[in-house]
Design an enzyme around this catalytic site. Structure first.
Site, PDB file in Angstrom:
ATOM      1  N   GLU A   1       0.803  -1.232   0.000  1.00 10.04           N
ATOM      2  CA  GLU A   1       0.000   0.000   0.000  1.00 10.04           C
ATOM      3  C   GLU A   1       0.836   1.282   0.000  1.00 10.04           C
ATOM      4  OE1 GLU A   1      -2.655  -0.353   3.354  1.00 10.04           O
ATOM      5  OE2 GLU A   1      -3.757  -1.996   2.444  1.00 10.04           O
TER       6      GLU A   1
ATOM      7  N   GLU B   1      -5.937 -10.923  -1.459  1.00  8.21           N
ATOM      8  CA  GLU B   1      -6.810 -10.722  -0.280  1.00  8.21           C
ATOM      9  C   GLU B   1      -8.270 -10.626  -0.714  1.00  8.21           C
ATOM     10  OE1 GLU B   1      -5.418  -7.406   2.093  1.00  8.21           O
ATOM     11  OE2 GLU B   1      -3.323  -7.927   1.778  1.00  8.21           O
TER      12      GLU B   1
END
Ligand code: GLA
Length: 601
Positions: free
Chosen positions: A334, A458
């Site tokens: 991220e 995910e």
């Protein structure tokens, strides 16, 4: 026996590698079996320090009968000791004999205790199995038989003493009765991992609590051949502040030990997650003197800290779980901003700051995203060769973010630092729109056009509290699995979509609110329409063998002679290590090929 306990017994038997050899070949017979057998000769068997600062270290020659044994150091209270979750191997209502050998340089009173939880109320009880006074410098066996209550599970063994002195333990066994026919029953269960075995790995996550849930672990054995720790390998779970110095960052696998042990014993590969992230990383890691309220360190100091952290994480995994198939690792997570202004004008960086509202301490220290390439450089230096290095992010189908990720990863890939891109994929069940199938597959193909691997890391598909239907959710899961399969069927793809991983075992164990029901199993762990839709994608006759999946780990290429491994040990032991008390070294005494050979003494 209720279902959960039956599964516990069955998985327990299946996973205990040491136990299998103890079973007679005739199926259906009941015999005494070693359900747990930890001698620490190779792996750490899921044992961990019961407090952060307690270190467990297996060392050659210090064990029982001078084998490799486990030392326990850094205890600051008498309740500090060594623990291991053994619920996976044991069930309530059964009598087991627990045994461990212990040693200390000082005379000690040792305690072996067992805690277990009531499976309905989750109420934990701790029972002292045995306590014994030992003489200084003398190995002693602690042993006791015990039957935990019928409806209990989540067994944890703990070894402590009445002092805070160091001690050593070894040869832990738990012996009980088992029916070997259950082993083959469990081994025959087929699931997602088998269905997609010829395409990619199918993964999920475990955490410190779900790894103790026998319904969940049984379903992991059936469906998945890749496991990631939900939180247990993140920096806030692995950094040990009290053991940090400027040149050496303290790390601990205490939180991840049970999950790594589960993977090792069940031949399940692990995705590591994550080394460098603005979130779930303590602020003190970025501050002078490791003090959260101190000044930010310079980027030169941070380089040292980051390198040491990455080095020590890979070293700890290699030392404690050399048999773990650590096949991929999210090096950086991220790092690209959602804000289009920042992707346009600030090289994609997040705002600098103390991780309030997504600000990044990494950007604060470096002034840019320069730390990302450094992280990959260090990871490449210290990761095992078989471990693919990933950049992982969310909202990758958002055009400006997608393009910023593409440029950054292309450059890292061309420098030989990155192997793949992880698409987190926390999305909703809308087939179209922002995270719709078309935007999603466009991003996927753009990333694959770099030439690197790709994993869906995910995946959860929220129904947004009833806004979307089970059918819409199922359709979207199917479309994503289909896109991954289609890519891998493409003759020019080289099977570069190497895993599709779900983020949570069931709707009762999801990071987003339970009412959003994003997963494949419901809150009672019953398969949902999404699950049955996925398992209908490939006819069962074409399913593969997910315990030994083909075509998705990097193939090892043979050398010019067609050999997969060759070493003539010229000045290099080539990672061979002495076992037990043996030493290995290169020697010119007698060489078969070249001028040196490996001498074992
Ligand atoms: C991100 C992280 C994960 C996890 C989820 C929420 O996707 O990469 O590790 O924290 O958020 O569970």
């Amino acid at each position: 026996m209720n279902k959960q306990k039956w599964l516990a017994g069955l998985t327990a038997v299946l996973c205990s590698a040491g136990a299998l050899s103890c079973f007679p070949a005739i199926s259906g017979t009941v015999s005494a079996a070693e359900l747990v057998s930890n001698d620490f000769e190779v792996n750490y068997g899921g044992w961990y320090g019961s407090a952060d600062a307690v270190a467990l270290t297996a060392e050659d020659g210090i064990g029982h009968n001078t084998s490799r044994g486990m030392s326990v150091t850094g205890r600051t209270s008498t309740s500090d000791g060594a623990s291991a979750e053994k619920g996976f191997y044991l069930s309530g209502g059964e009598t087991y004999t627990y045994s461990v050998w212990v040693y200390s340089e000082t005379a000690e009173r040792f305690h072996l205790s067992l805690s277990c939880a009531d499976l309905d109320t989750a109420q934990e009880t701790e029972t002292e199995l045995t306590a014994k006074q030992t003489r200084a410098g003398k190995w002693t066996e602690l042993s006791a038989s015990y039957r935990a209550p019928e409806n209990s599970g989540e067994f944890r063994m703990t070894i402590t003493t009445d002092s805070t002195n160091d001690f050593v333990f070894d040869d832990v066994t738990v012996t009980g009765k088992s029916d070997s026919s259950e082993v083959s029953a469990a081994a025959e269960e087929k699931g997602l991992k088998d269905e997609f075995a010829d395409y990619f790995r199918v993964g999920n996550i475990l955490n410190g609590s779900t790894v103790k849930n026998s319904t969940i672990t049984a379903s992991v054995l059936k469906d998945y051949n890749s496991i990631e720790c939900e939180n247990e390998t993140k920096p806030d779970a692995t950094l040990v502040q009290s053991q940090c110095s400027e040149t050496n960052i303290g790390v601990s696998l205490n939180n991840a030990a049970s999950i790594m042990d589960f993977c090792v014993n069940n031949n399940i590969a692990m995705r590591g997650h994550t080394l460098v992230w603005h979130s779930q990383t303590p602020l003190w890691f970025f501050k002078e003197n490791f003090n959260a309220s101190g000044n930010w360190v310079s980027s030169a100091v941070m380089d040292q800290r980051m390198e040491s952290y990455i080095k020590n994480m890979f070293a700890a995994i290699k030392t404690q779980y050399p048999d773990l198939n650590l096949y991929a690792y999210d090096v950086a997570n991220e790092c690209i901003s959602d804000d289009s202004n920042r992707t346009a004008n600030n090289g994609g960086t997040r705002e600098p700051g103390e991780n309030i509202s997504g600000q990044s301490p990494w950007v604060q220290v470096y002034g840019s995203n320069a730390f990302v390439e450094k992280a990959f450089t260090y990871a490449r230096k210290y990761a095992p060769e078989s471990c693919a290095l990933y950049y992982n992010d969310y909202n990758e189908y958002w055009d400006h973010k997608r393009d910023a990720i593409y440029s950054m990863c292309k450059s890292l890939y061309e420098k030989g630092l990155l192997d793949g891109i992880g698409m987190q994929s926390h999305i909703n069940a809308d087939y179209d729109g922002f995270s719709g199938v078309s935007a999603y597959t466009t991003a996927m193909k753009k990333f694959l056009s770099i030439g690197c691997d790709l994993q869906i890391t995910e995946l959860d598909i929220t129904m947004e509290n009833g806004k979307y239907t089970l059918q819409q959710q199922a359709d979207k899961y199917k479309a994503i699995f289909q896109a991954a399969m289609d890519w891998n069927k493409n003759p020019s793809s080289d099977g570069r979509v190497t895993a599709v991983c779900i983020w949570g075992p069931n709707d009762a164990n999801t990071w987003i609110k339970t009412e959003n029901t994003p997963l494949l199993y419901d809150t009672n762990h019953q398969p949902k329409l999404a699950y049955t839709t996925l398992t209908s994608m490939i006819p069962q006759s074409e399913w593969g063998d997910g315990s030994n999946p083909g075509g998705n780990d990097k193939p090892i290429e043979p050398n010019e002679y067609g050999w997969y491994f060759q070493s003539t040990f010229e000045g290099d032991t080539d990672s061979w290590e002495g076992r037990g008390s043996a030493d290995v070294l290169t020697s010119g005494r007698t060489a078969y090929v070249g001028s040196e050979a490996l001498l074992v003494q």
